[in-house]
Motif scaffolding. Structure first.
Motif, PDB file in Angstrom:
ATOM      1  N   LYS A  23       0.823  -1.211   0.000  1.00  0.00           N
ATOM      2  CA  LYS A  23       0.000   0.000   0.000  1.00  0.00           C
ATOM      3  C   LYS A  23       0.861   1.268   0.000  1.00  0.00           C
ATOM      4  CE  LYS A  23      -3.613  -2.599   0.188  1.00  0.00           C
ATOM      5  NZ  LYS A  23      -4.281  -2.906   1.441  1.00  0.00           N
ATOM      6  N   ALA A  24       2.065   1.188   0.582  1.00  0.00           N
ATOM      7  CA  ALA A  24       2.934   2.364   0.586  1.00  0.00           C
ATOM      8  C   ALA A  24       3.387   2.708  -0.834  1.00  0.00           C
ATOM      9  CB  ALA A  24       4.141   2.113   1.487  1.00  0.00           C
ATOM     10  N   VAL A  25       3.687   1.691  -1.632  1.00  0.00           N
ATOM     11  CA  VAL A  25       4.070   1.914  -3.033  1.00  0.00           C
ATOM     12  C   VAL A  25       2.906   2.557  -3.782  1.00  0.00           C
ATOM     13  CG1 VAL A  25       4.675   0.753  -5.199  1.00  0.00           C
ATOM     14  CG2 VAL A  25       5.779   0.068  -3.053  1.00  0.00           C
ATOM     15  N   LEU A  26       1.706   2.081  -3.519  1.00  0.00           N
ATOM     16  CA  LEU A  26       0.509   2.627  -4.156  1.00  0.00           C
ATOM     17  C   LEU A  26       0.333   4.102  -3.787  1.00  0.00           C
ATOM     18  CD1 LEU A  26      -1.906   1.401  -5.876  1.00  0.00           C
ATOM     19  CD2 LEU A  26      -3.151   1.286  -3.713  1.00  0.00           C
ATOM     20  N   ALA A  27       0.493   4.405  -2.507  1.00  0.00           N
ATOM     21  CA  ALA A  27       0.326   5.780  -2.041  1.00  0.00           C
ATOM     22  C   ALA A  27       1.386   6.706  -2.650  1.00  0.00           C
ATOM     23  CB  ALA A  27       0.394   5.826  -0.519  1.00  0.00           C
ATOM     24  N   ARG A  28       2.626   6.228  -2.756  1.00  0.00           N
ATOM     25  CA  ARG A  28       3.686   7.055  -3.348  1.00  0.00           C
ATOM     26  C   ARG A  28       3.399   7.365  -4.809  1.00  0.00           C
ATOM     27  NH1 ARG A  28       7.270   3.898  -0.231  1.00  0.00           N
ATOM     28  NH2 ARG A  28       7.740   2.571  -2.021  1.00  0.00           N
ATOM     29  N   ALA A  29       2.862   6.361  -5.530  1.00  0.00           N
ATOM     30  CA  ALA A  29       2.546   6.588  -6.936  1.00  0.00           C
ATOM     31  C   ALA A  29       1.487   7.670  -7.088  1.00  0.00           C
ATOM     32  CB  ALA A  29       2.085   5.284  -7.585  1.00  0.00           C
ATOM     33  N   VAL A  30       0.472   7.643  -6.240  1.00  0.00           N
ATOM     34  CA  VAL A  30      -0.570   8.661  -6.293  1.00  0.00           C
ATOM     35  C   VAL A  30       0.008  10.033  -5.933  1.00  0.00           C
ATOM     36  CG1 VAL A  30      -2.758   9.434  -5.299  1.00  0.00           C
ATOM     37  CG2 VAL A  30      -2.412   7.005  -5.814  1.00  0.00           C
ATOM     38  N   ALA A  31       0.869  10.074  -4.919  1.00  0.00           N
ATOM     39  CA  ALA A  31       1.482  11.340  -4.515  1.00  0.00           C
ATOM     40  C   ALA A  31       2.333  11.915  -5.642  1.00  0.00           C
ATOM     41  CB  ALA A  31       2.323  11.126  -3.259  1.00  0.00           C
ATOM     42  N   GLU A  32       3.068  11.065  -6.351  1.00  0.00           N
ATOM     43  CA  GLU A  32       3.907  11.541  -7.464  1.00  0.00           C
ATOM     44  C   GLU A  32       3.049  12.059  -8.610  1.00  0.00           C
ATOM     45  OE1 GLU A  32       6.623   8.436  -8.538  1.00  0.00           O
ATOM     46  OE2 GLU A  32       7.472   8.311  -6.524  1.00  0.00           O
ATOM     47  N   MET A  33       1.937  11.358  -8.899  1.00  0.00           N
ATOM     48  CA  MET A  33       1.050  11.847  -9.949  1.00  0.00           C
ATOM     49  C   MET A  33       0.443  13.190  -9.543  1.00  0.00           C
ATOM     50  SD  MET A  33      -0.377  11.378 -12.966  1.00  0.00           S
ATOM     51  CE  MET A  33      -0.374   9.635 -13.427  1.00  0.00           C
ATOM     52  N   ALA A  34       0.080  13.331  -8.277  1.00  0.00           N
ATOM     53  CA  ALA A  34      -0.498  14.587  -7.801  1.00  0.00           C
ATOM     54  C   ALA A  34       0.508  15.726  -7.879  1.00  0.00           C
ATOM     55  CB  ALA A  34      -0.990  14.425  -6.367  1.00  0.00           C
ATOM     56  N   ALA A  35       1.777  15.392  -7.649  1.00  0.00           N
ATOM     57  CA  ALA A  35       2.815  16.426  -7.689  1.00  0.00           C
ATOM     58  C   ALA A  35       3.167  16.853  -9.110  1.00  0.00           C
ATOM     59  CB  ALA A  35       4.065  15.915  -6.972  1.00  0.00           C
ATOM     60  N   HIS A  36       3.246  15.897 -10.028  1.00  0.00           N
ATOM     61  CA  HIS A  36       3.715  16.183 -11.380  1.00  0.00           C
ATOM     62  C   HIS A  36       2.583  16.454 -12.382  1.00  0.00           C
ATOM     63  CE1 HIS A  36       7.235  13.938  -9.667  1.00  0.00           C
ATOM     64  NE2 HIS A  36       7.857  14.975 -10.209  1.00  0.00           N
ATOM     65  N   HIS A  37       1.438  15.834 -12.160  1.00  0.00           N
ATOM     66  CA  HIS A  37       0.326  15.999 -13.104  1.00  0.00           C
ATOM     67  C   HIS A  37      -0.993  16.138 -12.330  1.00  0.00           C
ATOM     68  CE1 HIS A  37       2.950  14.985 -16.480  1.00  0.00           C
ATOM     69  NE2 HIS A  37       3.380  13.941 -15.790  1.00  0.00           N
ATOM     70  N   PRO A  38      -1.111  17.167 -11.519  1.00  0.00           N
ATOM     71  CA  PRO A  38      -2.327  17.304 -10.699  1.00  0.00           C
ATOM     72  C   PRO A  38      -3.587  17.434 -11.549  1.00  0.00           C
ATOM     73  CG  PRO A  38      -1.032  19.333 -10.660  1.00  0.00           C
ATOM     74  CD  PRO A  38      -0.176  18.287 -11.304  1.00  0.00           C
ATOM     75  N   ASP A  39      -3.478  18.106 -12.703  1.00  0.00           N
ATOM     76  CA  ASP A  39      -4.641  18.261 -13.563  1.00  0.00           C
ATOM     77  C   ASP A  39      -5.109  16.925 -14.120  1.00  0.00           C
ATOM     78  OD1 ASP A  39      -2.207  18.128 -14.934  1.00  0.00           O
ATOM     79  OD2 ASP A  39      -3.025  19.141 -16.708  1.00  0.00           O
ATOM     80  N   VAL A  40      -4.160  16.054 -14.455  1.00  0.00           N
ATOM     81  CA  VAL A  40      -4.499  14.731 -14.991  1.00  0.00           C
ATOM     82  C   VAL A  40      -5.163  13.883 -13.914  1.00  0.00           C
ATOM     83  CG1 VAL A  40      -3.550  12.570 -15.904  1.00  0.00           C
ATOM     84  CG2 VAL A  40      -2.706  14.781 -16.745  1.00  0.00           C
ATOM     85  N   LEU A  41      -4.614  13.920 -12.701  1.00  0.00           N
ATOM     86  CA  LEU A  41      -5.189  13.141 -11.613  1.00  0.00           C
ATOM     87  C   LEU A  41      -6.597  13.630 -11.286  1.00  0.00           C
ATOM     88  CD1 LEU A  41      -4.755  10.889  -9.543  1.00  0.00           C
ATOM     89  CD2 LEU A  41      -3.812  12.609  -7.979  1.00  0.00           C
ATOM     90  N   SER A  42      -6.785  14.950 -11.285  1.00  0.00           N
ATOM     91  CA  SER A  42      -8.109  15.501 -11.001  1.00  0.00           C
ATOM     92  C   SER A  42      -9.102  15.106 -12.087  1.00  0.00           C
ATOM     93  CB  SER A  42      -8.021  17.022 -10.896  1.00  0.00           C
ATOM     94  OG  SER A  42      -9.298  17.588 -10.721  1.00  0.00           O
ATOM     95  N   TRP A  43      -8.657  15.187 -13.338  1.00  0.00           N
ATOM     96  CA  TRP A  43      -9.532  14.803 -14.454  1.00  0.00           C
ATOM     97  C   TRP A  43      -9.898  13.329 -14.368  1.00  0.00           C
ATOM     98  CZ3 TRP A  43      -8.643  11.236 -18.375  1.00  0.00           C
ATOM     99  CH2 TRP A  43      -9.564  11.240 -19.420  1.00  0.00           C
ATOM    100  N   ALA A  44      -8.905  12.469 -14.073  1.00  0.00           N
ATOM    101  CA  ALA A  44      -9.158  11.030 -13.975  1.00  0.00           C
ATOM    102  C   ALA A  44     -10.110  10.719 -12.823  1.00  0.00           C
ATOM    103  CB  ALA A  44      -7.851  10.270 -13.801  1.00  0.00           C
ATOM    104  N   ALA A  45      -9.984  11.448 -11.735  1.00  0.00           N
ATOM    105  CA  ALA A  45     -10.904  11.248 -10.607  1.00  0.00           C
ATOM    106  C   ALA A  45     -12.336  11.553 -11.022  1.00  0.00           C
ATOM    107  CB  ALA A  45     -10.481  12.121  -9.428  1.00  0.00           C
ATOM    108  N   GLY A  46     -12.495  12.607 -11.825  1.00  0.00           N
ATOM    109  CA  GLY A  46     -13.821  12.931 -12.327  1.00  0.00           C
ATOM    110  C   GLY A  46     -14.371  11.839 -13.223  1.00  0.00           C
ATOM    111  N   GLN A  47     -13.513  11.261 -14.071  1.00  0.00           N
ATOM    112  CA  GLN A  47     -13.937  10.161 -14.933  1.00  0.00           C
ATOM    113  C   GLN A  47     -14.361   8.946 -14.104  1.00  0.00           C
ATOM    114  OE1 GLN A  47     -14.065  10.325 -18.456  1.00  0.00           O
ATOM    115  NE2 GLN A  47     -13.764  12.486 -17.953  1.00  0.00           N
TER     116      GLN A  47
END
Length: 414
Positions: A68-92
């Motif tokens: 789960k820590a690896v999973l959380a780090r991946a999400v944190a990295e996506m939020a840091a580098h591509h916050p717009d993409v993560l937000s858009w994907a969450a909406g999808q």
């Protein structure tokens, strides 16, 4: 040949006892020259890896929920580098599935898993992923490739899907089946019946992307017994499957009771495990069939051929199915089949040629068909031989491997 010959496969659990057909497909593709990186949402418990092939796949498969820590780090990295993409994907993710709070929470989990799959695919240089079943694995690969395209541009990532049948058609809205068919680059259906049911869910403009690609068995492993099936005593019946309601095993128990009342001796092995095991054992005990009907439990691929060799007839009393691989395995060993004439099964079992088809839920018809085969060894032999010919013609890696390769060649961007 396409420039890309390396792809990812994702399944909800890989390897799995009930999904050995995916192992065979992966092996067939590798034999065709593909490099397949396998991923799994959930880990396969080591004790369930009960064949050499499963153990080999277990050791080389990356698991999204392993840490789960690896999973959380991946999400944190996506939020840091591509916050717009993560937000858009969450909406999808929030727009699909049931409208319940629980369903939306699960879509959040799928999004996190998709972020990690996207990261791992990017690190490995993978841009196409194939999933079996239109459930969680399809949700994850769809989101992962959507994020990939948002970052790298349209057409840079893609995904495809194999649909098996019964579950997808029970949960059309919950699993967002029509949209998945439209959004996948290509859809492989395991039977013409499955393809027809997908066709009714989407417009004719989508039909060409849905192709029939069969599952396969290894005809060398699932070969006829070394000696002819010729023994004294009761006719031996075998069935294989999860002990769940859709398999209809209580109908088989009822049919055995009817046969016993007619003085027709049979011996039955039911191979598999599941939620209905205790209830099924109770039914066997209540009918006084102890010693005649045996619940064997789960059996690995290495040991399954010996059980088919023991038997005289394979019985499939299911209420609903796709096109069961266990039926192919049994027929490959020259077992005649008695099966419910439903969904894709008549595409394999031809009534009065390589087996007998009965109406689902009819213990009387099931008993009659078994009695017909029990009374005629030469008929069992002829049907069994015809069944193996059917398998060799259409359901081995020699035919399905090239078919899957051709499918992927068409759907993966060149």
């Amino acid at each position: 040949m396409p420039a890309i010959r390396r792809i990812a496969y994702l399944n909800s659990q890989y390897p799995a006892i009930s999904h050995t057909f995916i192992e065979r497909e992966v092996t067939a593709l590798r034999d065709q020259g593909w490099q397949i990186d396998t991923f799994s949402v959930r880990p396969c418990p080591p004790q369930q890896a009960i064949s050499a092939a499963m153990r080999a796949e277990l050791s080389s498969t990356a698991v999204l929920l392993a840490d789960k820590a690896v999973l959380a780090r991946a999400v944190a990295e996506m939020a840091a580098h591509h916050p717009d993409v993560l937000s858009w994907a969450a909406g999808q993710a929030a727009r699909v599935g049931d409208r319940t709070v629980r369903a939306k929470i699960w879509q959040g989990f799928y999004l996190a898993e998709a972020v990690l799959l996207h990261q791992w695919m990017r690190e490995r240089g993978l841009r196409h992923v194939h999933a079996h079943m239109a459930n969680v694995s399809a949700d994850v690969v769809r989101l992962a490739t959507m994020m990939g395209e948002r970052i790298d541009g349209p057409g840079s990532w893609s995904w495809s899907l194999t649909v098996h049948g019964y579950a997808e058609f029970q949960y059309v809205d919950q699993w967002d089946i029509p949209a998945k068919v439209r959004q996948a680059r290509g859809v492989a259906a395991i039977s013409d019946f499955t393809r027809s049911q997908l066709m009714r869910l989407v417009g004719p403009e989508q039909w060409d992307k849905i192709e029939v690609v069969r599952m396969a068995v290894d005809p060398d492993r699932f070969a006829p017994p070394p000696a002819a099936r010729n023994h004294d005593g009761p006719v031996r019946l075998i069935t294989v499957g999860r002990l769940v309601p859709l398999k209809g095993f209580p109908i088989l128990v009822e049919a055995v009771s009817l046969l016993q009342s007619r003085g027709i001796a049979v011996q039955v092995r039911i191979i598999g495990d599941g939620e209905e095991r205790a209830d099924l054992q109770h039914r066997i005990d209540q009918a006084g069939l102890q010693g005649l009907v045996e619940l064997v439990g789960p059996v690995g691929q290495d040991d399954l051929p010996a059980h088919y060799h023991w038997a005289d007839v394979f019985v499939l009393p299911s209420f609903i199915e796709g096109l069961p691989v266990v039926l192919m395995e049994a027929m490959a060993t020259e077992l005649p089949a008695v099966a419910s004439g439903i969904t894709g099964i008549p595409e394999l079992v031809v009534d009065q040629v390589n087996g007998l088809l009965v109406r689902p839920g009819r213990a009387d018809q099931l008993a009659d068909a078994i009695a017909q085969l029990a009374a005629d060894q030469s008929l069992r032999t002829r049907m069994g031989q015809a069944g193996r010919r059917s398998i060799l013609a259409e359901f081995t890696p020699r035919t399905t491997g090239p078919a899957m390769t051709a499918f992927l060649d068409r759907v993966i961007p060149g």
